[in-house]
Design an enzyme around this catalytic site. Structure first.
Site, PDB file in Angstrom:
ATOM      1  CE  LYS A  68      19.826   3.874  -1.512  1.00 22.17           C
ATOM      2  NZ  LYS A  68      18.763   2.763  -1.739  1.00 22.17           N
TER       3      LYS A  68
ATOM      4  CE  LYS B 239      16.623  10.749   1.528  1.00 20.40           C
ATOM      5  NZ  LYS B 239      16.275   9.809   0.760  1.00 20.40           N
TER       6      LYS B 239
ATOM      7  CE  LYS C 134      13.469   3.045   3.673  1.00 15.66           C
ATOM      8  NZ  LYS C 134      12.286   2.375   3.366  1.00 15.66           N
TER       9      LYS C 134
HETATM   10  P1  TYM Z   1      11.968   4.751  -0.145  1.00 17.69           P
HETATM   11  O1  TYM Z   1      11.604   3.377   0.127  1.00 17.69           O
HETATM   12  O2  TYM Z   1      13.343   5.358  -0.148  1.00 17.69           O
HETATM   13  O3  TYM Z   1      11.079   5.810   0.476  1.00 17.69           O
HETATM   14  C1  TYM Z   1       9.561   5.613   0.415  1.00 17.69           C
HETATM   15  C2  TYM Z   1       9.011   6.741  -0.181  1.00 17.69           C
HETATM   16  O4  TYM Z   1       9.166   7.617   1.220  1.00 17.69           O
HETATM   17  C3  TYM Z   1       9.591   9.089   0.550  1.00 17.69           C
HETATM   18  N1  TYM Z   1      10.520   9.686   1.546  1.00 17.69           N
HETATM   19  C4  TYM Z   1      10.559  10.881   1.952  1.00 17.69           C
HETATM   20  N2  TYM Z   1       9.809  11.641   2.164  1.00 17.69           N
HETATM   21  C5  TYM Z   1       9.823  12.835   2.737  1.00 17.69           C
HETATM   22  N3  TYM Z   1      10.933  13.040   3.424  1.00 17.69           N
HETATM   23  C6  TYM Z   1      11.928  12.373   3.517  1.00 17.69           C
HETATM   24  N4  TYM Z   1      12.934  12.389   4.477  1.00 17.69           N
HETATM   25  C7  TYM Z   1      11.648  10.856   2.863  1.00 17.69           C
HETATM   26  N5  TYM Z   1      12.306   9.803   2.977  1.00 17.69           N
HETATM   27  C8  TYM Z   1      11.838   8.865   2.186  1.00 17.69           C
HETATM   28  C9  TYM Z   1      10.192   8.729  -0.623  1.00 17.69           C
HETATM   29  O5  TYM Z   1      10.196   9.821  -1.435  1.00 17.69           O
HETATM   30  C10 TYM Z   1       9.313   7.562  -1.089  1.00 17.69           C
HETATM   31  O6  TYM Z   1       8.108   8.289  -1.821  1.00 17.69           O
HETATM   32  N6  TYM Z   1      12.512   3.863  -5.108  1.00 17.69           N
HETATM   33  C11 TYM Z   1      11.644   4.243  -4.185  1.00 17.69           C
HETATM   34  C12 TYM Z   1      10.553   3.051  -4.023  1.00 17.69           C
HETATM   35  C13 TYM Z   1       9.736   2.659  -5.285  1.00 17.69           C
HETATM   36  C14 TYM Z   1       8.651   3.349  -5.866  1.00 17.69           C
HETATM   37  C15 TYM Z   1       8.297   2.687  -7.016  1.00 17.69           C
HETATM   38  C16 TYM Z   1       8.113   4.541  -5.445  1.00 17.69           C
HETATM   39  C17 TYM Z   1      10.057   1.641  -5.992  1.00 17.69           C
HETATM   40  N7  TYM Z   1       9.194   1.422  -6.940  1.00 17.69           N
HETATM   41  C18 TYM Z   1       7.505   2.874  -7.793  1.00 17.69           C
HETATM   42  C19 TYM Z   1       7.140   4.979  -6.318  1.00 17.69           C
HETATM   43  C20 TYM Z   1       6.664   4.094  -7.435  1.00 17.69           C
HETATM   44  C21 TYM Z   1      12.317   4.537  -2.930  1.00 17.69           C
HETATM   45  O7  TYM Z   1      13.396   3.841  -2.656  1.00 17.69           O
HETATM   46  O8  TYM Z   1      11.595   5.001  -1.851  1.00 17.69           O
END
Ligand code: TYM
Length: 340
Positions: free
Chosen positions: A118, A201, A204
């Site tokens: 990032k 990947k 968003k």
């Molecule tokens: P975030 O908001 O980027 O994504 C949310 C969830 O979606 C999954 N994901 C994907 N899975 C498959 N293919 C993709 N292209 C893809 N893009 C996103 C992510 O793996 C995630 O499960 N740090 C985390 C949010 C968070 C969190 C937590 C998660 C904060 N605290 C505690 C679990 C437990 C994040 O930025 O996810």
């Protein structure tokens, strides 16, 4: 040191930073719903404190938080069965996040690939929060004594860091207070790739909207994006090994498998020999059948924002009830005087 047996509990979260994608659906929300039905207590969060590690327009953040709540519910999460809330309404996340930033080591943070990706060459200009983010994520998970964390592949390193933080806390304070949580990364959709580049990947934040399917896309847009997805001129083979060097083809097979609840092996056997001209319309029909009703339901739910806010408030109360004694005990273990 006795070994505590922890009651199984699931926690996961998604950032309300807009454009919830098919990757978020297959990698996360769809699996949240499956776990909700497993009989284990499930807690799902909209992690707004994480979102502000990069600047967010306040009105858009409010909108995106509510829209993410609408997506959770439209995908099948039930506010009676699961606890649904936004992170900033439970102050324990920020408090435990601070304590864990005193447990985590700089060397651990420096190894986090998401920060490097990032920040790129601009690390000096990034917020301190973006760097410290994994300590807050560890707090999200451990504030509820979570044992299982369903996430996509890209979050594995963060859950591993959470395990390291829990283990170091337990070791440093000679306790077994925190569980060592397990990442749950399974199924065909744990790494959905960009529709324009099979080595990236689906995200968003990708500048190309054609690289992803958004949960708010209508049926025509979904079908058009699949029609335009990058592929190659070869027909589909009859086994997955033959897709080793064809990442775009492999991605579409995985998406089909994720959406149809099949294994990729079963899908490839079914579509062997087809050209993309045949396969893409099948995939588009499936995607529209599964996703368009979710988008419609999200739009309907967004018509009653007060109801969404009520659900989030009630969820936050339930979450705080679990979190407060765990946080209080953490302060106590660390030696903070608690006299009120
Ligand atoms: P975030 O908001 O980027 O994504 C949310 C969830 O979606 C999954 N994901 C994907 N899975 C498959 N293919 C993709 N292209 C893809 N893009 C996103 C992510 O793996 C995630 O499960 N740090 C985390 C949010 C968070 C969190 C937590 C998660 C904060 N605290 C505690 C679990 C437990 C994040 O930025 O996810």
């Amino acid at each position: 040191m006795s070994k505590t047996a922890f009651t199984p509990r699931v926690f996961s979260g998604i950032q309300p930073s807009g454009n919830l994608t098919l990757g978020n659906y297959l990698g996360a929300v769809k699996r949240f719903v499956e776990m909700q039905e497993s009989g284990i207590q499930t807690i799902y969060c909209m992690v707004d404190l994480h979102a502000v590690t990069v600047w967010q327009d306040p009105e858009k953040l409010r909108h995106n938080t509510r829209e993410l709540a609408a997506a959770y519910i439209a995908c099948g999460l039930d506010a009676e069965k699961s606890i649904l809330f936004n992170q900033s309404q439970v102050s324990g996340h920020a408090e435990l996040g601070w304590l864990f930033s005193c447990v985590a080591r700089l060397g651990w943070m420096n190894r986090m690939t998401q920060f490097k990706d990032k920040a790129g060459k601009n690390a000096e200009k990034m917020s301190l929060g973006l760097y410290a983010y994994p300590a807050l994520m560890a707090a999200d998970i451990l504030l509820y004594h979570t044992t299982h964390v369903p996430v996509g592949e890209d979050q594995k390193q963060h859950v591993e860091l959470t395990r390291d933080i829990a283990a170091k806390f337990n070791h440093d304070y000679k306790t077994d207070f925190f569980p060592i949580p397990e990442p749950v990364i399974d199924g065909a959709g744990t790494r959905v790739m960009s529709l324009r580049d099979g080595s990236k990947k689906m995200s968003k934040s990708d500048p190309s909207d054609n690289s992803r399917i958004n949960m708010t896309d209508d049926a025509d847009t979904i079908a058009k994006k699949i029609r335009k997805a990058k592929t190659d001129p070869e027909p589909l083979p009859d086994n997955l090994d033959a897709l080793k060097d064809r990442p775009e083809a492999r991605n579409l097979i995985n998406i089909y498998a994720g959406l149809s609840d099949q294994k990729p092996e079963a899908v490839i056997a079914e579509v062997a020999g087809q050209q993309f001209g045949q396969f893409k319309p099948l995939l588009a029909d499936l995607a529209v059948a599964k996703l368009a009703p979710i988008g419609d339901e999200m739009a309907r739910l967004m018509g009653d924002v007060a109801e969404i806010d009520r659900i989030l408030g009630k969820g936050a109360d339930r979450a705080a009830e679990i979190a407060e004694p765990i946080l209080a005990k953490t302060f106590d273990i660390m030696g903070m005087v608690r006299s009120r």
